[in-house]
Structure formats: structure tokens, C-alpha cells
Design a protein around this motif. Sequence first.
Motif, PDB file in Angstrom:
ATOM      1  N   UNK A  99       0.840  -1.186   0.000  1.00 20.19           N
ATOM      2  CA  UNK A  99       0.000   0.000   0.000  1.00 20.19           C
ATOM      3  C   UNK A  99       0.880   1.243   0.000  1.00 20.19           C
ATOM      4  N   UNK A 100       0.420   2.313  -0.621  1.00 14.82           N
ATOM      5  CA  UNK A 100       1.238   3.519  -0.708  1.00 14.82           C
ATOM      6  C   UNK A 100       1.636   4.029   0.675  1.00 14.82           C
ATOM      7  N   UNK A 135      11.331   6.009  -7.698  1.00 16.38           N
ATOM      8  CA  UNK A 135      10.192   5.939  -8.613  1.00 16.38           C
ATOM      9  C   UNK A 135       9.905   7.295  -9.255  1.00 16.38           C
ATOM     10  N   UNK A 136       9.950   8.352  -8.463  1.00 13.31           N
ATOM     11  CA  UNK A 136       9.681   9.689  -9.003  1.00 13.31           C
ATOM     12  C   UNK A 136      10.797  10.152  -9.931  1.00 13.31           C
ATOM     13  N   UNK A 178      -1.450   6.707 -17.067  1.00 12.58           N
ATOM     14  CA  UNK A 178      -2.545   5.763 -16.785  1.00 12.58           C
ATOM     15  C   UNK A 178      -3.548   6.428 -15.849  1.00 12.58           C
ATOM     16  N   UNK A 179      -4.785   5.983 -15.935  1.00  8.18           N
ATOM     17  CA  UNK A 179      -5.896   6.543 -15.157  1.00  8.18           C
ATOM     18  C   UNK A 179      -5.662   6.457 -13.645  1.00  8.18           C
ATOM     19  N   UNK A 180      -4.771   5.539 -13.228  1.00  7.71           N
ATOM     20  CA  UNK A 180      -4.443   5.420 -11.809  1.00  7.71           C
ATOM     21  C   UNK A 180      -3.763   6.654 -11.242  1.00  7.71           C
ATOM     22  N   UNK A 181      -3.385   7.596 -12.093  1.00  3.28           N
ATOM     23  CA  UNK A 181      -2.858   8.877 -11.633  1.00  3.28           C
ATOM     24  C   UNK A 181      -3.950   9.896 -11.399  1.00  3.28           C
ATOM     25  N   UNK A 182      -5.168   9.606 -11.868  1.00  5.80           N
ATOM     26  CA  UNK A 182      -6.302  10.524 -11.695  1.00  5.80           C
ATOM     27  C   UNK A 182      -7.252  10.059 -10.604  1.00  5.80           C
ATOM     28  N   UNK A 183      -7.475   8.761 -10.557  1.00  9.50           N
ATOM     29  CA  UNK A 183      -8.353   8.155  -9.561  1.00  9.50           C
ATOM     30  C   UNK A 183      -7.639   6.951  -8.952  1.00  9.50           C
ATOM     31  N   UNK A 184      -8.086   6.554  -7.779  1.00  9.69           N
ATOM     32  CA  UNK A 184      -7.449   5.423  -7.102  1.00  9.69           C
ATOM     33  C   UNK A 184      -7.771   4.118  -7.825  1.00  9.69           C
ATOM     34  N   UNK A 185      -6.733   3.392  -8.200  1.00 12.54           N
ATOM     35  CA  UNK A 185      -6.866   2.056  -8.773  1.00 12.54           C
ATOM     36  C   UNK A 185      -6.146   1.109  -7.822  1.00 12.54           C
ATOM     37  N   UNK A 186      -6.883   0.364  -6.994  1.00  6.60           N
ATOM     38  CA  UNK A 186      -6.236  -0.535  -6.034  1.00  6.60           C
ATOM     39  C   UNK A 186      -5.218  -1.443  -6.714  1.00  6.60           C
ATOM     40  N   UNK A 187      -4.042  -1.536  -6.117  1.00 10.19           N
ATOM     41  CA  UNK A 187      -2.969  -2.338  -6.688  1.00 10.19           C
ATOM     42  C   UNK A 187      -1.967  -1.525  -7.473  1.00 10.19           C
ATOM     43  N   UNK A 200       2.054   3.051  -5.481  1.00  7.03           N
ATOM     44  CA  UNK A 200       3.012   4.146  -5.678  1.00  7.03           C
ATOM     45  C   UNK A 200       3.031   4.653  -7.117  1.00  7.03           C
ATOM     46  N   UNK A 201       2.850   3.758  -8.074  1.00 10.83           N
ATOM     47  CA  UNK A 201       2.907   4.187  -9.462  1.00 10.83           C
ATOM     48  C   UNK A 201       1.768   5.148  -9.792  1.00 10.83           C
ATOM     49  N   UNK A 202       0.631   5.021  -9.104  1.00 13.18           N
ATOM     50  CA  UNK A 202      -0.457   5.964  -9.310  1.00 13.18           C
ATOM     51  C   UNK A 202      -0.055   7.374  -8.910  1.00 13.18           C
ATOM     52  N   UNK A 203       0.669   7.495  -7.812  1.00 13.05           N
ATOM     53  CA  UNK A 203       1.150   8.802  -7.367  1.00 13.05           C
ATOM     54  C   UNK A 203       2.161   9.352  -8.378  1.00 13.05           C
ATOM     55  N   UNK A 204       3.014   8.487  -8.897  1.00 14.17           N
ATOM     56  CA  UNK A 204       3.979   8.912  -9.914  1.00 14.17           C
ATOM     57  C   UNK A 204       3.272   9.388 -11.182  1.00 14.17           C
ATOM     58  N   UNK A 205       2.231   8.676 -11.596  1.00 12.39           N
ATOM     59  CA  UNK A 205       1.528   9.076 -12.810  1.00 12.39           C
ATOM     60  C   UNK A 205       0.803  10.410 -12.622  1.00 12.39           C
ATOM     61  N   UNK A 206       0.319  10.675 -11.407  1.00 14.17           N
ATOM     62  CA  UNK A 206      -0.300  11.982 -11.141  1.00 14.17           C
ATOM     63  C   UNK A 206       0.727  13.090 -11.338  1.00 14.17           C
ATOM     64  N   UNK A 207       1.940  12.860 -10.846  1.00 11.82           N
ATOM     65  CA  UNK A 207       3.010  13.835 -11.023  1.00 11.82           C
ATOM     66  C   UNK A 207       3.422  13.940 -12.488  1.00 11.82           C
TER      67      UNK A 207
END
Length: 269
Positions: free
Chosen positions: A104-105, A116-117, A146-155, A158-165
Motif C-alpha cells: 500500500x502507498x 520511482x519519481x 494511466x488513469x491510476x494517476x487521476x483516480x485510485x486504482x487498487x494495486x 506508488x505508481x499511481x502517485x507517480x503518474x499523477x506527477x
Amino acid sequence: MGMFTGKKGMVLGVANDFSIAWAITRKLLDEGAEVGFTHLPGDKMERRVRKLAEPIGAKLITSCDVQKDEDVARVFDEAKETYGSLDFVLHSIAFAPLADLKCAFVDSSREGFKTAMDISVFSLAVVARHAARVMPDGGSILTLTYYGGEKVVPGYNMMGVCKAALDASVKYLAYDLGPKNIRVNAVSAGPVKTLAASAVGDFDLLSGLYVAVAPMQRNVTREEVGGAGMFMLSDLASGISGEILHVDCGYNVMGSPGRALEEAKAGHA
């Protein structure tokens, strides 16, 4: 003549023939582009990329460690020497330590986050900085998100936070490089089975969710993502910059499970 006849570019981040970057590259080649490639340092990654790049006659195949500014600078010096100038760059680079990607993040490590960043986000800024030197007449830079940077995608963790950035970086770089007539955009694809996707886990479940929820009632194909990426790098998209193009059969527009919810209700009736 194709849309990319006479145009030259670099592709950073092809892992194998299942990569989204390779799907985009194939479309570029079909339209007449001349493409150079980078690979991660090491014989194994070089062999993987050469297996794809040599049969299509790539003039430049070189290693690149995006955590080293001088290495990125060297790559684009070599590109200038080989091609004179560039018209496009495809950035398909992301990495997080497996332990940090799997947890988990909230439980991720500080060092894992920095790594990662650095690789997944800041590398785009460094690549754009040096690519701009080889684009005297303007050009196009594309990255993959990927959409996981805009909304939470379980699994996705950390990569979701990177994609938001990364998404924010696309917009700021588009502003910075706009006066040079250099466009910066991203393609946000639905689940595509790649080497990177295999590290996230639950791919089949996620793909099935897109089939159930997306307005088109299916998941996107690798070829569709390739075509969209080619379009964003082409002159047909000359008025588009700072954009996140979703290629996901409409999944991102849904605010509820839609038809999947209706079917679930019918099943309980």
C-alpha cells in the motif's frame, strides 16, 4: 508517402514487442518515420531492443540511464550527430522498486519513492530539456500515463502517485516548451498486457472491469493505442499540447459501474 516520411525521432523505453511503445513505433514506421532507440544499460536489455530495432534498420541504438543527466545529454548529442535534428520523441519509462509497488502507498519507503519519481517522472523533464536542443523547428514529445494517476486504482499504489506527477509535468512542460513550437502530451491507455503491467498484478480482473464498465463494453487493443500515439506525434495533432488523451473505450468518463450495475441488479432480481 506516409505522414512521417522524412521525419526522425527517438523512442525511449521499448522493453519488447508487447510494449505500448513498440505498438506506437510500428505505426510510426508504417507512416515512413525513421526511428532511433535507447535501452537500459546492460547486455540483456540491449539484446531485447536490438532484436526489434535492427530488422527495421535503426541507425541509432544506444543505452540510456535517465537517472544521469549526462547520459541523457549524450543520447541527444548522438541523435543530433545521426539524424541532424528530431521531429518527435516517445518517452515510455517508468519504474518503482517491486516491494514499494506491491505494498500500500502508506507503507512505501522514502528511498523507493525517490527512485520511482526520479525515473518515472523527472526523467521526462530531463529528456524534454535535451530533446528541445535537437528540435530547432519544433516537434512533439509524448509520454505514457494511466488513469491510476487521476483516480485510485487498487494495486497501482506508488505508481499511481507517480503518474499523477507525470500528468502535471506534461502540462508544465507544454507551457515551458510551447514558445519553441514543441508540443508535450500523454496517452492514457486502458489495461494493455505488457512487461510493466505484469508487475502491478490483477491484470485480468482489471481488464474484465473495463469490459463491464466502459461505454464500448470492451477493453482497448494494443493497435488502437499505437494509432492514437502516432496521431499525437503527428502534424494532425499540431494544435494539441498539454493534453492527456484517454484511449480506454470511454472507461474514464464513467462515474458509476453503469451497465455492470444494471446487470448485477438484474442478477439479484
